[in-house]
Scaffold this motif. Structure first.
Motif, PDB file in Angstrom:
ATOM      1  N   VAL A   3       5.937 -17.116 -28.190  1.00  0.00           N
ATOM      2  CA  VAL A   3       5.443 -16.166 -27.207  1.00  0.00           C
ATOM      3  C   VAL A   3       4.813 -14.952 -27.873  1.00  0.00           C
ATOM      4  O   VAL A   3       4.241 -14.117 -27.222  1.00  0.00           O
ATOM      5  CB  VAL A   3       6.549 -15.689 -26.238  1.00  0.00           C
ATOM      6  CG1 VAL A   3       6.987 -16.830 -25.365  1.00  0.00           C
ATOM      7  CG2 VAL A   3       7.707 -15.092 -26.989  1.00  0.00           C
ATOM      8  N   SER A 170       1.871  -3.930 -21.882  1.00  0.00           N
ATOM      9  CA  SER A 170       2.466  -3.558 -23.160  1.00  0.00           C
ATOM     10  C   SER A 170       2.296  -4.686 -24.160  1.00  0.00           C
ATOM     11  O   SER A 170       2.386  -4.487 -25.355  1.00  0.00           O
ATOM     12  CB  SER A 170       3.940  -3.214 -22.984  1.00  0.00           C
ATOM     13  OG  SER A 170       4.608  -4.217 -22.270  1.00  0.00           O
ATOM     14  N   ARG A 171       2.024  -5.872 -23.674  1.00  0.00           N
ATOM     15  CA  ARG A 171       1.868  -7.003 -24.577  1.00  0.00           C
ATOM     16  C   ARG A 171       1.179  -8.142 -23.852  1.00  0.00           C
ATOM     17  O   ARG A 171       1.498  -8.430 -22.709  1.00  0.00           O
ATOM     18  CB  ARG A 171       3.251  -7.467 -25.038  1.00  0.00           C
ATOM     19  CG  ARG A 171       3.217  -8.349 -26.241  1.00  0.00           C
ATOM     20  CD  ARG A 171       4.591  -8.336 -26.880  1.00  0.00           C
ATOM     21  NE  ARG A 171       4.649  -9.363 -27.895  1.00  0.00           N
ATOM     22  CZ  ARG A 171       5.779  -9.936 -28.286  1.00  0.00           C
ATOM     23  NH1 ARG A 171       6.918  -9.604 -27.722  1.00  0.00           N
ATOM     24  NH2 ARG A 171       5.767 -10.845 -29.224  1.00  0.00           N
ATOM     25  N   LYS A 174       0.172 -14.375 -23.140  1.00  0.00           N
ATOM     26  CA  LYS A 174      -0.656 -15.572 -23.064  1.00  0.00           C
ATOM     27  C   LYS A 174      -1.948 -15.162 -22.397  1.00  0.00           C
ATOM     28  O   LYS A 174      -1.932 -14.447 -21.407  1.00  0.00           O
ATOM     29  CB  LYS A 174       0.034 -16.656 -22.224  1.00  0.00           C
ATOM     30  CG  LYS A 174      -0.747 -17.960 -22.110  1.00  0.00           C
ATOM     31  CD  LYS A 174       0.082 -19.035 -21.411  1.00  0.00           C
ATOM     32  CE  LYS A 174      -0.606 -20.389 -21.491  1.00  0.00           C
ATOM     33  NZ  LYS A 174       0.205 -21.448 -20.880  1.00  0.00           N
TER      34      LYS A 174
ATOM     35  N   ARG B  89      13.283 -10.609 -22.028  1.00  0.00           N
ATOM     36  CA  ARG B  89      11.902 -10.783 -21.583  1.00  0.00           C
ATOM     37  C   ARG B  89      11.186 -11.920 -22.310  1.00  0.00           C
ATOM     38  O   ARG B  89      10.536 -12.760 -21.686  1.00  0.00           O
ATOM     39  CB  ARG B  89      11.137  -9.472 -21.793  1.00  0.00           C
ATOM     40  CG  ARG B  89       9.780  -9.458 -21.156  1.00  0.00           C
ATOM     41  CD  ARG B  89       8.957  -8.303 -21.681  1.00  0.00           C
ATOM     42  NE  ARG B  89       8.613  -8.534 -23.085  1.00  0.00           N
ATOM     43  CZ  ARG B  89       7.986  -7.653 -23.847  1.00  0.00           C
ATOM     44  NH1 ARG B  89       7.661  -6.478 -23.367  1.00  0.00           N
ATOM     45  NH2 ARG B  89       7.704  -7.941 -25.105  1.00  0.00           N
ATOM     46  N   ASP B  90      11.304 -11.985 -23.622  1.00  0.00           N
ATOM     47  CA  ASP B  90      10.550 -12.991 -24.367  1.00  0.00           C
ATOM     48  C   ASP B  90      11.025 -14.412 -24.049  1.00  0.00           C
ATOM     49  O   ASP B  90      10.221 -15.341 -24.021  1.00  0.00           O
ATOM     50  CB  ASP B  90      10.622 -12.717 -25.868  1.00  0.00           C
ATOM     51  CG  ASP B  90       9.737 -11.525 -26.259  1.00  0.00           C
ATOM     52  OD1 ASP B  90       9.113 -10.930 -25.351  1.00  0.00           O
ATOM     53  OD2 ASP B  90       9.682 -11.206 -27.453  1.00  0.00           O
ATOM     54  N   ALA B  93       9.477 -15.209 -20.834  1.00  0.00           N
ATOM     55  CA  ALA B  93       8.031 -15.407 -21.035  1.00  0.00           C
ATOM     56  C   ALA B  93       7.751 -16.796 -21.589  1.00  0.00           C
ATOM     57  O   ALA B  93       6.774 -17.442 -21.209  1.00  0.00           O
ATOM     58  CB  ALA B  93       7.489 -14.346 -21.980  1.00  0.00           C
ATOM     59  N   GLU B  94       8.628 -17.272 -22.446  1.00  0.00           N
ATOM     60  CA  GLU B  94       8.429 -18.591 -23.034  1.00  0.00           C
ATOM     61  C   GLU B  94       8.511 -19.676 -21.963  1.00  0.00           C
ATOM     62  O   GLU B  94       7.712 -20.604 -21.941  1.00  0.00           O
ATOM     63  CB  GLU B  94       9.487 -18.816 -24.124  1.00  0.00           C
ATOM     64  CG  GLU B  94       9.101 -19.900 -25.085  1.00  0.00           C
ATOM     65  CD  GLU B  94       9.761 -19.717 -26.451  1.00  0.00           C
ATOM     66  OE1 GLU B  94       9.558 -20.593 -27.290  1.00  0.00           O
ATOM     67  OE2 GLU B  94      10.479 -18.708 -26.663  1.00  0.00           O
ATOM     68  N   ASN B  97       5.278 -19.396 -19.876  1.00  0.00           N
ATOM     69  CA  ASN B  97       4.105 -19.909 -20.593  1.00  0.00           C
ATOM     70  C   ASN B  97       4.101 -21.431 -20.661  1.00  0.00           C
ATOM     71  O   ASN B  97       3.042 -22.048 -20.711  1.00  0.00           O
ATOM     72  CB  ASN B  97       4.063 -19.347 -22.013  1.00  0.00           C
ATOM     73  CG  ASN B  97       3.681 -17.881 -22.040  1.00  0.00           C
ATOM     74  OD1 ASN B  97       3.308 -17.322 -21.015  1.00  0.00           O
ATOM     75  ND2 ASN B  97       3.780 -17.269 -23.203  1.00  0.00           N
ATOM     76  N   HIS B 104      -2.395 -16.769 -17.596  1.00  0.00           N
ATOM     77  CA  HIS B 104      -2.309 -15.450 -18.219  1.00  0.00           C
ATOM     78  C   HIS B 104      -0.851 -15.054 -18.128  1.00  0.00           C
ATOM     79  O   HIS B 104      -0.186 -15.408 -17.172  1.00  0.00           O
ATOM     80  CB  HIS B 104      -3.052 -14.366 -17.427  1.00  0.00           C
ATOM     81  CG  HIS B 104      -4.521 -14.380 -17.583  1.00  0.00           C
ATOM     82  ND1 HIS B 104      -5.301 -15.444 -17.211  1.00  0.00           N
ATOM     83  CD2 HIS B 104      -5.364 -13.439 -18.055  1.00  0.00           C
ATOM     84  CE1 HIS B 104      -6.567 -15.146 -17.466  1.00  0.00           C
ATOM     85  NE2 HIS B 104      -6.635 -13.937 -17.974  1.00  0.00           N
ATOM     86  N   ASN B 105      -0.382 -14.290 -19.067  1.00  0.00           N
ATOM     87  CA  ASN B 105       0.966 -13.745 -18.924  1.00  0.00           C
ATOM     88  C   ASN B 105       1.002 -12.430 -19.684  1.00  0.00           C
ATOM     89  O   ASN B 105       0.801 -12.406 -20.894  1.00  0.00           O
ATOM     90  CB  ASN B 105       2.007 -14.735 -19.474  1.00  0.00           C
ATOM     91  CG  ASN B 105       3.434 -14.315 -19.151  1.00  0.00           C
ATOM     92  OD1 ASN B 105       3.656 -13.353 -18.412  1.00  0.00           O
ATOM     93  ND2 ASN B 105       4.392 -15.023 -19.707  1.00  0.00           N
ATOM     94  N   TYR B 106       1.195 -11.332 -18.975  1.00  0.00           N
ATOM     95  CA  TYR B 106       1.216 -10.014 -19.576  1.00  0.00           C
ATOM     96  C   TYR B 106       2.574  -9.371 -19.353  1.00  0.00           C
ATOM     97  O   TYR B 106       3.116  -9.438 -18.254  1.00  0.00           O
ATOM     98  CB  TYR B 106       0.201  -9.081 -18.887  1.00  0.00           C
ATOM     99  CG  TYR B 106      -1.233  -9.239 -19.304  1.00  0.00           C
ATOM    100  CD1 TYR B 106      -1.882 -10.460 -19.207  1.00  0.00           C
ATOM    101  CD2 TYR B 106      -1.948  -8.137 -19.758  1.00  0.00           C
ATOM    102  CE1 TYR B 106      -3.211 -10.583 -19.566  1.00  0.00           C
ATOM    103  CE2 TYR B 106      -3.283  -8.248 -20.114  1.00  0.00           C
ATOM    104  CZ  TYR B 106      -3.909  -9.477 -20.022  1.00  0.00           C
ATOM    105  OH  TYR B 106      -5.221  -9.585 -20.371  1.00  0.00           O
ATOM    106  N   ALA B 107       3.094  -8.747 -20.401  1.00  0.00           N
ATOM    107  CA  ALA B 107       4.229  -7.846 -20.201  1.00  0.00           C
ATOM    108  C   ALA B 107       3.651  -6.528 -19.717  1.00  0.00           C
ATOM    109  O   ALA B 107       2.663  -6.037 -20.259  1.00  0.00           O
ATOM    110  CB  ALA B 107       4.974  -7.652 -21.514  1.00  0.00           C
ATOM    111  N   TRP B 130       3.959 -10.366 -15.663  1.00  0.00           N
ATOM    112  CA  TRP B 130       2.911 -10.623 -14.677  1.00  0.00           C
ATOM    113  C   TRP B 130       2.068 -11.785 -15.167  1.00  0.00           C
ATOM    114  O   TRP B 130       1.562 -11.744 -16.281  1.00  0.00           O
ATOM    115  CB  TRP B 130       2.045  -9.375 -14.490  1.00  0.00           C
ATOM    116  CG  TRP B 130       2.794  -8.264 -13.809  1.00  0.00           C
ATOM    117  CD1 TRP B 130       3.697  -7.407 -14.365  1.00  0.00           C
ATOM    118  CD2 TRP B 130       2.705  -7.916 -12.420  1.00  0.00           C
ATOM    119  NE1 TRP B 130       4.178  -6.544 -13.408  1.00  0.00           N
ATOM    120  CE2 TRP B 130       3.584  -6.828 -12.204  1.00  0.00           C
ATOM    121  CE3 TRP B 130       1.972  -8.417 -11.334  1.00  0.00           C
ATOM    122  CZ2 TRP B 130       3.746  -6.231 -10.955  1.00  0.00           C
ATOM    123  CZ3 TRP B 130       2.127  -7.824 -10.091  1.00  0.00           C
ATOM    124  CH2 TRP B 130       3.010  -6.738  -9.914  1.00  0.00           C
TER     125      TRP B 130
END
Lengths: 187, 181
Positions: A3, A170-171, A174, B89-90, B93-94, B97, B104-107, B130
């Protein structure tokens, strides 16, 4: 997959499957053209001919099909697409606004024209925890600039706006442009 | 923070580079020999225009010279968000994804304290991931979101676009201002 994917200037992340693009609007030749060009056109005097050699069509046919896809709206434009981050627009703020339903349509159009706004959409509220019905994406060289832009939006919305937030990215975890399913052509 | 390369020094971009970006971010001529047509308009040679575009692309100032697709005409999609603890969070997110259809994937962090999430009356976390979910059509989109929601174990905020007021990503680049920064 990791990620902590760094976004390079070319998006190297695996493409998601979007079969709808094929089913709704594209035949096999259109699809081949999209696959051959989605990462960028060949930068040669006759790019359509070069694409045509790759997909087994002549250049005129490639050009006609691109024009037709543009006329249908599948392709919004064929352009030199700037990377705003690389030009110094390092701050992007997703601003969300709780705007009077009776006025959101008129105000949405006005807000969309303010400098720094790249996208502006009306979306549903989810009360009570998500009261925001208008989204505007802002781009600036700093958070301070994004805040000034947001202030300009707030003034324009006036009394019709009850509340708003700015959400900063902030990051990037993807990011892929819309890609047809297949390995991304090597960049 | 972003892990992109640092911003370009725009001083290195000369008048022709800037005119190329300004004039063609909204669209290239879709005609035979497009770069010759551009060259004619800008008073340059075709091979010079091609070399400039190659260089701007190689430096990352242009992300590409190519087609911009309309997501809305390519099936169903919507903006979605979840509120998860920052420490996890990560991992969330994984999972996101890896789900089919996520592009799209934004923190994101909310400015100031904002107790927004449905399951979070104490305001311990906001919607901080998001993403855009896509599918061939609406029922498949809902099914993908339902499946992901079950896998994540947290409610997904679903925010389809109801109306678009502005979809043009091109905006004028204030070169002189950028030079001062």
């Amino acid at each position: 997959m990791s990620v902590s994917t760094c976004r390079s200037s070319r998006d190297a992340v695996r493409a998601p499957e979007v079969p709808g693009l094929e089913e709704r609007a594209l035949d096999a030749h259109d699809r081949a053209i999209v696959l051959a060009t989605q990462a960028g056109l060949p930068l040669v005097p006759d790019p359509w001919g070069a694409v045509g050699r790759e997909v087994g069509l002549d250049g005129e046919e490639v050009l006609a099909r691109l024009r037709a896809m543009q006329a249908r709206g599948v392709i919004r434009r064929v352009a030199a697409v700037p990377n705003h981050y690389r030009l110094g627009y390092v701050a992007n703020g997703m601003t969300v606004w709780d705007v009077d339903d009776a006025e959101v349509e008129r105000l949405g159009r006005e807000v969309a024209a303010i400098a720094g706004v790249s996208h502006c959409y009306r979306r549903p509220r989810h009360l009570p925890h998500w009261p925001y019905n208008l989204f505007a994406m802002l781009h600036g060289r700093s958070r301070e600039e994004v805040e000034r832009q947001a202030e300009a939006l707030r003034e324009r919305l006036g009394a019709a706006c009850r509340d708003h937030r700015i959400l900063y990215s902030s990051r990037i975890l993807k990011k892929t442009g819309l890609r047809l399913s297949r390995r991304t052509p090597s960049a | 923070m972003h892990c992109q390369p640092p911003p370009e020094q725009v001083h290195d971009l000369d008048a022709l580079d800037r005119r190329l970006i300004d004039s063609y971010q909204r669209g290239l001529p879709v005609c035979p020999r497009p770069f010759a047509r551009i060259a004619e308009r800008l008073g340059a040679a075709e091979d010079e225009v091609i070399a400039r575009l190659e260089r701007l692309q190689a430096r990352g100032v242009l992300s590409r010279v190519g087609a911009v697709f309309d997501h809305a005409r390519a099936g169903a999609s919507l903006l979605a968000a979840v509120a998860v603890p920052e420490a996890e969070r990560d991992a969330f997110a994984e999972l996101i994804n890896a789900a089919p259809g996520v592009n799209h994937n934004y923190a994101r962090e909310t400015q100031g304290r904002a107790p927004l999430a449905q399951d979070d009356p104490a305001g311990e976390h906001d919607y901080n991931l998001w993403f855009v979910m896509t599918a061939p059509e609406a029922p498949a989109l809902e099914a993908r979101l339902d499946a992901l929601e079950a896998r994540l174990g947290v409610p997904i905020l679903r925010l389809p676009m109801l109306e678009s007021f502005h979809i043009d990503l091109a905006f004028p680049i204030p070169w002189a201002e950028l030079e001062r920064t």
